[in-house]
Write a protein that holds these residues in place. Structure first.
Motif, PDB file in Angstrom:
ATOM      1  N   LEU A 147       0.863  -1.172   0.000  1.00 43.53           N
ATOM      2  CA  LEU A 147       0.000   0.000   0.000  1.00 43.53           C
ATOM      3  C   LEU A 147       0.898   1.220   0.000  1.00 43.53           C
ATOM      4  N   ALA A 148       0.330   2.383  -0.301  1.00 47.85           N
ATOM      5  CA  ALA A 148       1.076   3.636  -0.251  1.00 47.85           C
ATOM      6  C   ALA A 148       0.716   4.386   1.022  1.00 47.85           C
ATOM      7  N   LEU A 149       1.733   4.886   1.725  1.00 49.06           N
ATOM      8  CA  LEU A 149       1.541   5.721   2.906  1.00 49.06           C
ATOM      9  C   LEU A 149       2.037   7.123   2.575  1.00 49.06           C
ATOM     10  N   LEU A 150       1.100   8.060   2.405  1.00 51.48           N
ATOM     11  CA  LEU A 150       1.432   9.424   1.994  1.00 51.48           C
ATOM     12  C   LEU A 150       1.387  10.367   3.190  1.00 51.48           C
ATOM     13  N   HIS A 151       2.317  11.339   3.195  1.00 43.53           N
ATOM     14  CA  HIS A 151       2.299  12.427   4.171  1.00 43.53           C
ATOM     15  C   HIS A 151       2.050  13.734   3.437  1.00 43.53           C
ATOM     16  N   CYS A 152       1.112  14.510   3.951  1.00 39.76           N
ATOM     17  CA  CYS A 152       0.678  15.740   3.264  1.00 39.76           C
ATOM     18  C   CYS A 152       0.885  16.990   4.104  1.00 39.76           C
ATOM     19  N   ASN A 153       1.876  16.988   4.984  1.00 36.67           N
ATOM     20  CA  ASN A 153       2.050  18.126   5.883  1.00 36.67           C
ATOM     21  C   ASN A 153       2.378  19.419   5.152  1.00 36.67           C
ATOM     22  N   GLY A 154       2.958  19.308   3.971  1.00 33.34           N
ATOM     23  CA  GLY A 154       3.301  20.512   3.211  1.00 33.34           C
ATOM     24  C   GLY A 154       2.258  20.909   2.200  1.00 33.34           C
ATOM     25  N   LEU A 155       1.085  20.275   2.230  1.00 31.22           N
ATOM     26  CA  LEU A 155       0.048  20.520   1.227  1.00 31.22           C
ATOM     27  C   LEU A 155      -1.260  20.933   1.889  1.00 31.22           C
ATOM     28  N   ALA A 171      -5.584  20.933   1.632  1.00 32.30           N
ATOM     29  CA  ALA A 171      -6.504  19.815   1.430  1.00 32.30           C
ATOM     30  C   ALA A 171      -6.607  19.433  -0.040  1.00 32.30           C
ATOM     31  N   ALA A 172      -6.730  20.424  -0.907  1.00 30.86           N
ATOM     32  CA  ALA A 172      -6.864  20.141  -2.333  1.00 30.86           C
ATOM     33  C   ALA A 172      -5.597  19.500  -2.892  1.00 30.86           C
ATOM     34  N   GLY A 173      -4.437  20.005  -2.462  1.00 32.49           N
ATOM     35  CA  GLY A 173      -3.170  19.452  -2.936  1.00 32.49           C
ATOM     36  C   GLY A 173      -2.962  18.020  -2.481  1.00 32.49           C
ATOM     37  N   CYS A 174      -3.384  17.717  -1.257  1.00 33.66           N
ATOM     38  CA  CYS A 174      -3.248  16.356  -0.738  1.00 33.66           C
ATOM     39  C   CYS A 174      -4.156  15.404  -1.509  1.00 33.66           C
ATOM     40  N   ALA A 175      -5.384  15.832  -1.764  1.00 36.25           N
ATOM     41  CA  ALA A 175      -6.305  14.998  -2.523  1.00 36.25           C
ATOM     42  C   ALA A 175      -5.786  14.755  -3.935  1.00 36.25           C
ATOM     43  N   GLU A 176      -5.189  15.771  -4.536  1.00 36.16           N
ATOM     44  CA  GLU A 176      -4.632  15.616  -5.877  1.00 36.16           C
ATOM     45  C   GLU A 176      -3.489  14.609  -5.872  1.00 36.16           C
ATOM     46  N   ALA A 177      -2.628  14.681  -4.849  1.00 33.49           N
ATOM     47  CA  ALA A 177      -1.513  13.741  -4.751  1.00 33.49           C
ATOM     48  C   ALA A 177      -2.021  12.314  -4.560  1.00 33.49           C
ATOM     49  N   ALA A 178      -3.049  12.152  -3.721  1.00 35.23           N
ATOM     50  CA  ALA A 178      -3.605  10.822  -3.490  1.00 35.23           C
ATOM     51  C   ALA A 178      -4.228  10.267  -4.765  1.00 35.23           C
ATOM     52  N   GLU A 231      -0.613  11.234   7.580  1.00 35.74           N
ATOM     53  CA  GLU A 231      -0.246  12.514   8.189  1.00 35.74           C
ATOM     54  C   GLU A 231      -0.823  13.650   7.362  1.00 35.74           C
ATOM     55  N   THR A 232      -1.747  14.396   7.937  1.00 38.62           N
ATOM     56  CA  THR A 232      -2.083  15.731   7.443  1.00 38.62           C
ATOM     57  C   THR A 232      -1.978  16.671   8.629  1.00 38.62           C
ATOM     58  N   ASN A 233      -1.414  17.824   8.410  1.00 35.93           N
ATOM     59  CA  ASN A 233      -1.244  18.817   9.470  1.00 35.93           C
ATOM     60  C   ASN A 233      -1.475  20.187   8.858  1.00 35.93           C
ATOM     61  N   ASN A 234      -2.679  20.690   9.022  1.00 42.37           N
ATOM     62  CA  ASN A 234      -3.052  21.957   8.398  1.00 42.37           C
ATOM     63  C   ASN A 234      -3.011  23.140   9.355  1.00 42.37           C
ATOM     64  N   THR A 235      -2.508  22.942  10.572  1.00 47.01           N
ATOM     65  CA  THR A 235      -2.557  24.019  11.561  1.00 47.01           C
ATOM     66  C   THR A 235      -1.237  24.753  11.714  1.00 47.01           C
ATOM     67  N   GLN A 236      -0.126  23.996  11.788  1.00 44.10           N
ATOM     68  CA  GLN A 236       1.182  24.588  12.088  1.00 44.10           C
ATOM     69  C   GLN A 236       1.089  25.504  13.312  1.00 44.10           C
ATOM     70  N   GLY A 237       0.347  25.047  14.309  1.00 46.52           N
ATOM     71  CA  GLY A 237       0.263  25.771  15.569  1.00 46.52           C
ATOM     72  C   GLY A 237      -0.812  26.826  15.631  1.00 46.52           C
ATOM     73  N   THR A 238      -1.639  26.943  14.592  1.00 46.40           N
ATOM     74  CA  THR A 238      -2.710  27.930  14.575  1.00 46.40           C
ATOM     75  C   THR A 238      -4.043  27.199  14.601  1.00 46.40           C
ATOM     76  N   TYR A 239      -4.787  27.347  15.670  1.00 43.88           N
ATOM     77  CA  TYR A 239      -6.022  26.594  15.872  1.00 43.88           C
ATOM     78  C   TYR A 239      -7.197  27.564  15.820  1.00 43.88           C
ATOM     79  N   THR A 240      -7.686  27.789  14.610  1.00 42.29           N
ATOM     80  CA  THR A 240      -8.747  28.762  14.356  1.00 42.29           C
ATOM     81  C   THR A 240      -9.860  28.089  13.567  1.00 42.29           C
TER      82      THR A 240
END
Length: 403
Positions: free
Chosen positions: A279-287, A289-296, A311-320
């Motif tokens: 299987l493929a295990l993708l990390h999208c921390n630098g993308l 939502a749209a970019g991650c879906a495109e990569a997948a 791994e998806t991380n869309n906050t980088q310490g900002t929780y809004t």
């Protein structure tokens, strides 16, 4: 946040079964969860979807109504939503962890993680990602030595890992078990020790009949600066280690899927690693939502096996509200592609200290969901509430409206 009646009833049975097990007693193959990608089962199964079964029962797509529960949305069938919980069996022989969490003990940390599995499962989550060498705890110099220098296993680490795997099996959940993590492989003397570590960890899973597991050889293996041993950070070496783990099942009566993950740019190779992996295990921390879906979606076009973002991380310490919307969008857009979504909220459950700012609320690994879901509150409460808000949206996606 209600579960369907049949789902609740099925879940209650699983919990009662768990309670009947003695301490340290593994759930047997006769009734425990097994998971495989369809391409490893046979030609009559969708190759890029996940199937589960209880013991020797029939293989069913994940989220199939029945013993898995009721009221599932068709769009999640065959996927594996997951939560990064890399430090679920963490310890630090350097003692630095006590500077950030004076009350830390390895067993208490694992106990707290397990205690929160029920709440994750009730939100529709099926898997967590745990690593034998942990994840970045937010400070340098941690010594999280699940292996000795020659690659043999450390009993105390494997005891905690066994507790985690068994607790997941009792709840019909899955563990994506990582073996190696950044800046921890130096404990291994040489490449033969790396091979021994893979062999012994895989054999340990076989000997304990742990079938609700996917093996992730290494976290972001292609980071040359993070791993000392070339056999881990090179494509050729990683392909060898994947095949080594796979080969251990030739004499076993079951099989586990094996892979590894790469950088957080959503990339997946088209080389020996891709050919070896199940299987493929993708990390999208630098993308986003749209970019991650495109990569997948691109990976799905190239490979006839499941695509799992763990791994998806869309906050980088900002929780809004804005970052929460982006995390929700990641669930929606990945699910629409047929890939599996996975959340990394490292300030909440991976960092023991503040990283993004000086007062983030972290004071050790936290596994609990907060009482006010969303980008609400401050400090540790904000992190808990934010995690709860993300999983509330997962619940909306996993289950049919009005179930």
């Amino acid at each position: 946040m209600s579960w369907g009646r049949a789902a609740v009833a099925g879940f209650a049975v699983a919990v009662l079964a768990a309670a009947s097990l003695g301490a340290g007693q593994a759930q047997g193959a006769a009734d425990s969860l097994q998971i495989l990608p369809g391409h490893l089962i046979g030609s009559g199964y969708e190759p890029d979807k996940f199937y589960v079964r209880q013991g020797d029962g029939e293989w069913q797509l994940t989220y199939t109504p029945g013993w898995q529960g009721e009221g599932f949305s068709e769009q999640v069938r065959g996927t594996l939503p997951n939560l990064r919980a890399a430090n679920g069996v963490f310890d630090d022989e350097s003692g630095q962890i006590l500077e950030y969490d004076p009350d830390f003990t390895a067993q208490a940390n694992t106990d707290e993680f397990i205690a929160n599995l029920d709440s994750y499962r009730q939100h529709g989550l099926l898997a967590t990602d745990v690593n034998l060498q942990g994840g970045n705890p937010g400070y340098g110099g941690a010594q999280n030595a699940a292996f000795t220098s020659d690659g043999s296993l450390r009993e105390e680490w494997m005891d905690r890992a066994g507790q985690v795997i068994e607790a997941h099996a009792q709840r019909n959940m899955v563990v994506v078990l990582g073996l190696f993590y950044f800046h921890q492989d130096q404990v291994l003397d040489d490449e033969d020790a790396v091979r021994r570590a893979v062999t012994e960890a895989t054999d340990w899973l076989i000997d304990n009949d742990y079938r609700n597991v996917i093996i992730e050889i290494a976290n972001e293996y292609n980071d040359d600066d993070a791993y000392d041993h070339e056999i881990i950070h090179s494509d050729e070496g990683m392909a060898e280690l994947i095949r080594l783990a796979q080969s251990r099942f030739e004499a076993a009566d079951f099989r586990l899927a094996v892979s590894a993950s790469r950088f957080g740019d959503g990339s997946w190779p088209d080389d020996a690693v891709a050919d070896a992996a199940d299987l493929a295990l993708l990390h999208c921390n630098g993308l986003d939502a749209a970019g991650c879906a495109e990569a997948a979606a691109e990976a799905q076009q190239e490979h006839d096996y499941p695509i799992v973002v763990n791994e998806t991380n869309n906050t980088q310490g900002t929780y809004t509200d804005e970052t929460l919307d982006e995390d929700k969008a990641a669930i929606d857009e990945l699910t629409a592609t047929g890939a599996s979504w996975g959340l990394m909220l490292n300030q909440w459950n991976q960092y023991a200290t503040c990283v993004y700012d000086d007062d983030c609320g972290s004071a050790g690994f936290d596994w609990a969901l907060g009482p006010d879901p969303g980008a609400n509150g401050s400090g540790a409460q904000l992190l808990r509430n934010y995690a709860h808000g993300v999983l509330d949206h997962l619940e909306e996606v996993v289950f049919q409206p009005g179930r």
